[in-house]
Enzyme design. Sequence first.
Site, mmCIF file in Angstrom:
data_model
loop_
_atom_site.group_PDB
_atom_site.id
_atom_site.type_symbol
_atom_site.label_atom_id
_atom_site.label_comp_id
_atom_site.label_asym_id
_atom_site.label_seq_id
_atom_site.Cartn_x
_atom_site.Cartn_y
_atom_site.Cartn_z
ATOM 1 N N LYS A 136 -18.895 15.588 24.681
ATOM 2 C CA LYS A 136 -18.840 14.358 25.474
ATOM 3 C C LYS A 136 -18.881 13.110 24.604
ATOM 4 O O LYS A 136 -18.969 12.003 25.123
ATOM 5 C CB LYS A 136 -20.010 14.329 26.455
ATOM 6 C CG LYS A 136 -19.963 15.439 27.489
ATOM 7 C CD LYS A 136 -21.118 15.273 28.441
ATOM 8 C CE LYS A 136 -21.373 16.562 29.187
ATOM 9 N NZ LYS A 136 -22.515 16.442 30.089
ATOM 10 N N PRO A 172 -19.836 11.673 33.509
ATOM 11 C CA PRO A 172 -18.577 12.189 32.950
ATOM 12 C C PRO A 172 -18.827 13.458 32.140
ATOM 13 O O PRO A 172 -19.768 13.520 31.372
ATOM 14 C CB PRO A 172 -18.088 11.073 32.023
ATOM 15 C CG PRO A 172 -18.996 9.924 32.231
ATOM 16 C CD PRO A 172 -20.215 10.393 32.938
#
Length: 307
Positions: free
Chosen positions: A61, A2
């Site tokens: 992130k 991701p």
Amino acid sequence: MPELPEVEVVRRGLESWVTGRTVASAEVLHPRAVRRHEEGPADFAGRLAGRVVARPKRRGKYMWLPLLPEGADYVPEGEAGGPGAEPTEAMLAHLGMSGQLLVGEPDRERHKHLRVRLTFTDGGSDLRFVDQRTFGHLLVADVVPSRVGDLVPAPVAHIAPDPLEDAFDEEAFFAALKRRRTGIKRALLDQSLISGVGNIYADEALWQAKLHWARPTETMTRAEASRVLAAAQEVMAAALGVGGTSFDALYVNVNGESGYFERSLEAYGRRDEPCSRCGTPIRRDEFMNRSSYSCPKCQPRPRRARY
Ligand SMILES: [Zn+2]
């Protein structure tokens, strides 16, 4: 893996499900999921029980649930009656390669890769951390002031704001580019300068800005630096727009890829395919044990390059 937009999609998805609720219990089903919580699983669970969750936050992130003291009233930012209680700790989540945060009915079946489960005192939907490859992790940390002054979990304090945050300081970023003697792609991946720009978005932003990845940052003009920053913001916002439509249901999911990756990539992963601007085959270079994709014509190699 991701990247920032996927993590932001998860953060937004969680927002309406966890904000303002009180944690009843935290159950750790696999110790590896809390390996970075140095005091161990029992301490992790103990620090979550009874805490009030404020609006989920993100930097790069990293995503976290700010934790207010037990019994605190949660007051949304900017609302009457505020400011509410300040968080003292936060549950920090890094999704690693395959981590998912799932919200759902508390009595639903348990996934075989369920690692951590949080229940809430209202008896409603629970929050589950499912991670097949266990590269992701959760921990509870104190919050401390970041370099830009907001309260963030201590392990995130050294990370610069990302380009989608209001706290991102463009002037500081431009000044740092002039100071550093490095290549622009290395600079984009340096979390102390700008966070959340992974390999994919760096290649896409540089393609859009028509800059070679090894361009020495100290030779970049202000206009070039602005162009690459705007391009990074644009590609990340576009990915968010695609990923941001799937969490109406009682389900929050991140699995590394949004539809953006199949449809909209111009450079990354497109070796030998024609550049959509000029038709020249996209080239692939070795870069830090990974790859850099660029157009040989739109992004000519600089005479002086910094790898
Ligand atoms: Zn081209």
